[in-house]
Scaffold this active site. Structure first.
Site, PDB file in Angstrom:
ATOM      1  CE  LYS A  49      13.732   0.964 -37.252  1.00  0.00           C
ATOM      2  NZ  LYS A  49      14.868   1.707 -36.683  1.00  0.00           N
ATOM      3  CD  GLN A  93      15.491   5.105 -35.220  1.00  0.00           C
ATOM      4  OE1 GLN A  93      14.956   4.014 -35.052  1.00  0.00           O
ATOM      5  NE2 GLN A  93      16.155   5.394 -36.326  1.00  0.00           N
ATOM      6  CG  ASP A 116      19.904  -0.975 -34.321  1.00  0.00           C
ATOM      7  OD1 ASP A 116      19.322  -1.346 -35.357  1.00  0.00           O
ATOM      8  OD2 ASP A 116      19.797   0.169 -33.847  1.00  0.00           O
TER       9      ASP A 116
END
Ligand code: NAD
Length: 290
Positions: A49, A93, A116
């Site tokens: 990412k 994460q 997210d």
């Protein structure tokens, strides 16, 4: 049969984002990653990412925290990033170690930096069809693939297999919206669904987000359907150097010949997730500049 590949779609999105980022040389978007522990998959995902962010002019930061960190200390890290005006997007994460509460952690991220899309405020915005919502990256990527391949969805029967917060549930919400590339009749199936094949055979668009390699077989798919395979599963492969290969939830070889269109694995939806994360970051940055 049309193959819906992720790479050209993801690349087109990244090119458009790079252009948007370049329009404002006075400021740069910044996404901050929080990684708890050294889980190899998480290390890999965050690194890839960050690499993509860098390519299109998005700054990134990484806070690596020990896997013994307390919930309160993790909250304090998130709070500091929430308060930092130079940070536009925050991504914690997953998966987190068992002693940490994932839902509370996602809800701690400021809704306006929640790239997210797992925060309850953004899920509420999605339900309300509020365009300011940050939508979970994988299902948002599925919609983007459908859109860029001009696949008709209005009035079509979309069957989603899977009801997770990350894929199945937001995918269902996206396709039932009163919007272009939505307006579908949506059915959600899951592990307790009875007569699954009977339902999936009715799908004009079948979205598989199960997490079981090759679960969707030919007899479960209507001829002429569009099949979107979200699954990413490791299966043993003694012939590969790594000892495994990546397979989707769909038996591609037998299903593909009877489809109108299908996504491959690898090379399909997986590539869209990172592109949509970048898209959410640029959206957060643009909103902060307004
Ligand atoms: P999950 O385990 O949270 O959810 C799986 C869902 O499948 C559940 O809702 C469950 O009810 C349903 N299910 C399980 N067994 C079933 C069965 N026999 N019949 C019908 N439904 C069944 O997983 P997830 O996070 O939603 O991920 C699903 C898959 O998508 C995984 O393979 C994952 O690796 C992949 N994934 C890919 C990306 C990407 O970037 N492409 C992103 C996230 C997840």
């Amino acid at each position: 049969m049309e193959l819906i590949e992720g790479k050209p779609v993801a690349q087109a999105i990244l090119n458009e984002l790079a252009e948007r980022v370049g329009k404002n040389p006075a400021s740069r978007p910044c996404v901050a990653f929080i990684r708890v522990g050294e889980d190899p998959a998480s290390v890999y995902y965050v690194r890839s990412k960050q690499k993509t962010a860098e390519k299109i002019g998005i700054e990134s930061r990484l806070n690596v925290l020990p896997d013994t960190i307390s919930q309160q200390a993790l909250f304090a890290e998130i709070d500091a990033l929430n308060a930092d005006p130079k940070v536009h997007g925050i991504l914690v994460q997953a998966p987190l170690p068992d002693h940490l509460d994932e839902r509370a952690t996602f809800n701690r991220v400021s809704p306006d930096k929640d790239v997210d899309g797992f925060n309850q405020v953004n899920l509420g915005r999605l339900v309300q069809e509020d365009p300011s919502a940050f939508v979970a990256c994988t299902p948002a990527g599925v919609v983007e693939m459908i859109k860029r391949h001009r696949i008709e969805t209005a009035g079509k029967h979309v069957v989603v297999i899977g009801r997770s917060l990350i894929v199945g549930k937001p995918a269902a919400l996206l396709f039932m919206r009163k919007a272009e590339f939505a307006n579908s009749t949506v059915t959600v199936c899951h592990s307790r669904t009875q007569n699954l094949a009977e339902i999936t055979r009715q799908a004009d668009i079948l979205i598989a987000a199960i997490g079981r390699a090759g679960y969707v077989t030919k007899d479960m798919v209507k001829p002429g359907a569009v099949v979107i395979d979200v699954g990413i599963n490791r299966v043993d492969d003694p012939q590969s150097a790594k000892g495994y290969k990546i397979a989707g939830d769909v038996q591609f070889d037998e299903v593909a010949p009877q489809c109108k269109a299908i996504t491959p694995v690898p090379g399909g939806v997986g590539l869209m997730t990172v592109a949509m994360l970048m898209s959410n970051t640029v959206k957060a940055w643009e909103a902060s500049n307004r």
